[in-house]
Design a protein around this motif. Sequence first.
Motif, PDB file in Angstrom:
ATOM      1  N   VAL A 205       0.809  -1.214   0.000  1.00  0.00           N
ATOM      2  CA  VAL A 205       0.000   0.000   0.000  1.00  0.00           C
ATOM      3  C   VAL A 205       0.847   1.271   0.000  1.00  0.00           C
ATOM      4  N   VAL A 206       1.999   1.273   0.653  1.00  0.00           N
ATOM      5  CA  VAL A 206       2.842   2.465   0.660  1.00  0.00           C
ATOM      6  C   VAL A 206       3.362   2.766  -0.750  1.00  0.00           C
ATOM      7  N   GLN A 207       3.741   1.720  -1.485  1.00  0.00           N
ATOM      8  CA  GLN A 207       4.160   1.911  -2.876  1.00  0.00           C
ATOM      9  C   GLN A 207       3.019   2.460  -3.726  1.00  0.00           C
ATOM     10  N   MET A 208       1.793   1.986  -3.459  1.00  0.00           N
ATOM     11  CA  MET A 208       0.639   2.479  -4.216  1.00  0.00           C
ATOM     12  C   MET A 208       0.407   3.967  -3.967  1.00  0.00           C
ATOM     13  N   ILE A 209       0.625   4.417  -2.733  1.00  0.00           N
ATOM     14  CA  ILE A 209       0.472   5.843  -2.432  1.00  0.00           C
ATOM     15  C   ILE A 209       1.480   6.653  -3.249  1.00  0.00           C
ATOM     16  N   ALA A 210       2.703   6.175  -3.314  1.00  0.00           N
ATOM     17  CA  ALA A 210       3.730   6.889  -4.091  1.00  0.00           C
ATOM     18  C   ALA A 210       3.358   6.947  -5.564  1.00  0.00           C
ATOM     19  N   TRP A 211       2.883   5.837  -6.103  1.00  0.00           N
ATOM     20  CA  TRP A 211       2.500   5.828  -7.516  1.00  0.00           C
ATOM     21  C   TRP A 211       1.257   6.676  -7.774  1.00  0.00           C
ATOM     22  N   ALA A 212       0.345   6.708  -6.816  1.00  0.00           N
ATOM     23  CA  ALA A 212      -0.833   7.564  -6.970  1.00  0.00           C
ATOM     24  C   ALA A 212      -0.418   9.033  -6.985  1.00  0.00           C
ATOM     25  N   GLN A 213       0.573   9.395  -6.181  1.00  0.00           N
ATOM     26  CA  GLN A 213       1.091  10.761  -6.230  1.00  0.00           C
ATOM     27  C   GLN A 213       1.720  11.046  -7.590  1.00  0.00           C
ATOM     28  N   ASP A 214       2.413  10.070  -8.142  1.00  0.00           N
ATOM     29  CA  ASP A 214       2.973  10.234  -9.493  1.00  0.00           C
ATOM     30  C   ASP A 214       1.865  10.469 -10.511  1.00  0.00           C
ATOM     31  N   ALA A 215       0.763   9.750 -10.375  1.00  0.00           N
ATOM     32  CA  ALA A 215      -0.352   9.905 -11.315  1.00  0.00           C
ATOM     33  C   ALA A 215      -0.941  11.313 -11.238  1.00  0.00           C
ATOM     34  N   ALA A 349      -8.785  15.792 -11.459  1.00  0.00           N
ATOM     35  CA  ALA A 349      -9.601  15.519 -10.276  1.00  0.00           C
ATOM     36  C   ALA A 349      -9.677  14.020  -9.992  1.00  0.00           C
ATOM     37  N   ARG A 350      -9.755  13.239 -11.045  1.00  0.00           N
ATOM     38  CA  ARG A 350      -9.858  11.774 -10.894  1.00  0.00           C
ATOM     39  C   ARG A 350      -8.598  11.205 -10.235  1.00  0.00           C
ATOM     40  N   MET A 351      -7.440  11.709 -10.595  1.00  0.00           N
ATOM     41  CA  MET A 351      -6.209  11.212 -10.003  1.00  0.00           C
ATOM     42  C   MET A 351      -6.058  11.662  -8.545  1.00  0.00           C
ATOM     43  N   ILE A 352      -6.579  12.828  -8.191  1.00  0.00           N
ATOM     44  CA  ILE A 352      -6.589  13.234  -6.785  1.00  0.00           C
ATOM     45  C   ILE A 352      -7.469  12.288  -5.981  1.00  0.00           C
ATOM     46  N   GLU A 353      -8.602  11.897  -6.544  1.00  0.00           N
ATOM     47  CA  GLU A 353      -9.458  10.908  -5.865  1.00  0.00           C
ATOM     48  C   GLU A 353      -8.768   9.553  -5.761  1.00  0.00           C
ATOM     49  N   LEU A 354      -8.024   9.171  -6.784  1.00  0.00           N
ATOM     50  CA  LEU A 354      -7.260   7.929  -6.726  1.00  0.00           C
ATOM     51  C   LEU A 354      -6.311   7.946  -5.532  1.00  0.00           C
ATOM     52  N   LEU A 355      -5.606   9.053  -5.345  1.00  0.00           N
ATOM     53  CA  LEU A 355      -4.699   9.196  -4.209  1.00  0.00           C
ATOM     54  C   LEU A 355      -5.471   9.109  -2.896  1.00  0.00           C
ATOM     55  N   HIS A 356      -6.610   9.775  -2.821  1.00  0.00           N
ATOM     56  CA  HIS A 356      -7.437   9.720  -1.612  1.00  0.00           C
ATOM     57  C   HIS A 356      -7.868   8.290  -1.303  1.00  0.00           C
ATOM     58  N   CYS A 357      -8.241   7.547  -2.328  1.00  0.00           N
ATOM     59  CA  CYS A 357      -8.684   6.167  -2.123  1.00  0.00           C
ATOM     60  C   CYS A 357      -7.581   5.317  -1.494  1.00  0.00           C
ATOM     61  N   VAL A 358      -6.347   5.466  -1.994  1.00  0.00           N
ATOM     62  CA  VAL A 358      -5.259   4.661  -1.445  1.00  0.00           C
ATOM     63  C   VAL A 358      -4.971   5.069  -0.001  1.00  0.00           C
ATOM     64  N   GLU A 359      -5.080   6.363   0.298  1.00  0.00           N
ATOM     65  CA  GLU A 359      -4.884   6.800   1.689  1.00  0.00           C
ATOM     66  C   GLU A 359      -5.934   6.186   2.605  1.00  0.00           C
ATOM     67  N   VAL A 360      -7.181   6.169   2.165  1.00  0.00           N
ATOM     68  CA  VAL A 360      -8.249   5.583   2.979  1.00  0.00           C
ATOM     69  C   VAL A 360      -8.043   4.078   3.128  1.00  0.00           C
ATOM     70  N   ILE A 361      -7.655   3.420   2.054  1.00  0.00           N
ATOM     71  CA  ILE A 361      -7.407   1.972   2.115  1.00  0.00           C
ATOM     72  C   ILE A 361      -6.323   1.670   3.149  1.00  0.00           C
TER      73      ILE A 361
END
Length: 507
Positions: A205-215, A349-361
């Motif tokens: 999950v930590v790697q996913m947060i980093a990649w979501a920030q990249d997105a 906006a969609r990618m900001i929500e993607l980042l939010h989703c990983v943080e909540v997960i």
Amino acid sequence: MNTSLETAAPAAVAHGLRRVAIDPVSRVEGHGKVTILLDAQHRVQQVRLHIVEFRGFEKFIEGRPYWEVPVMVQRLCGICPVSHHLAASKAFDRVVGARPVTPSAEKIRRLMHYGQVMQSHALHFFYLAAPDLLFGFDSEVNRRNIVGVAQAQPEIARKGVLLRKFGQEVIRATAGKRVHGTGSVPGGVNKHVSLADRALLQRDVVQMIAWAQDAVNIAKQLHAQNPALYDSFASVRSNLLSLVRADGALDLYDGVLRARDAAGRIIFDGASDQSYLDLIEEEVKPWTYMKFPFLKNLGPELGWYRVGPLARLQNCDFIPSPLAQAQRRLFLDWGKGETIHATLAYHWARMIELLHCVEVIKELLDDPDILSGELMAFGPRQRGGVGVIEAPRGTLIHHYEVGDDDLVTRCNLIVATTHNNQAMNEAVRSVAREYLDGRELTEGLLNHIEVAIRAFDPCLSCATHALGQMPLAVTLLGPERELIDRVVRSQQGELVRDLGSPVSPPA
């Protein structure tokens, strides 16, 4: 994308118009087409997005036992089945008196839902939208696909694939399967998250947060590289609608309804999802199977609105996760204090929500309630209920009524793409008039129309349910292709002979 330039319908022939059809619209879920009427100088006279599928889900759910429905409605879509699964479950929670569900059930459902939104956003941005955004709207057709992205930008493609895979693993851990799972039931859920699945997800999950920030940074950089395009392309002013938490925060699973006008002023706030019929009405038009919702107090001309990430980020007061909230502030700064109506801003906006989703997960994976605790709740039985959730594409409404025999007597669905119907039509008209008007048509120019539609991430399969009788047009031509007769049956079942009535003005 298949396009054709052909003789228009008989009503248009009398005015010397030609009809261009983009059929089907590509890289979207479901089947739709766009028709454009042009005069002899290639001037755009009319543009319409047609939904050509007929599904009928609202009708064949009637008569089924209510406990079957949360699994049945997932067949509306293979991309966002969890959203339908949970919206139906929330509606039937009221039928079985489970308001609220237990803390464990709600947290497991939230984990399932945020995994769903995450994987859907990753799929849309990296697989469907990225080819246009990275290569340009006029780039070679054979390059505009995920294979082209993988060849040109392999690291971006890899991150997109693995972000989506992680979201699907979250769904599997909570729903039992990646697609069309059975984890949520009326009154709660039927399983906890296993220790093994939690450990598997926590590992990445930590790697996913980093990649979501990249997105998010990719989407932000695209805006910065071409601000004129990203500010103006398909920009149409509209009202906004979404759920928000009671304190005004972004909430994709539950909340109250809030609407703003195009200037950002509140139209209504704190409205119960159970009272949606007091707020929203649907209009039917004869040339599409998809309805046109509008806010009742404003009427159909002024009351249409948009939903989804672009609406949600501007309708809420804040995002309750720190990294996404910081990115939301930067996003709003782009608008310089004004509501952002640029359609391409959906991607950012969609990618900001993607980042939010990983943080909540990540937060939910650390919660012990997903591993143990009561899964089901029951209370006084009710005859019906409404379940509203923020699906990846926007606000999703499921409304059911149930008889004493436990069979569904009424079903009404308003899906995100239906809410966006008028906004999508306005967007494609805007693009057609700016880029096509008076020009010789090319595939690249026509792709601009599809780019506008894709920005909404429409799910046309979800949006096409019962509208009464199917319309039908039969045209009889002679051996020289001269018009002999044409009969049209409307949705109301009326037969009308049409041998050249005037063309309707652009809606």
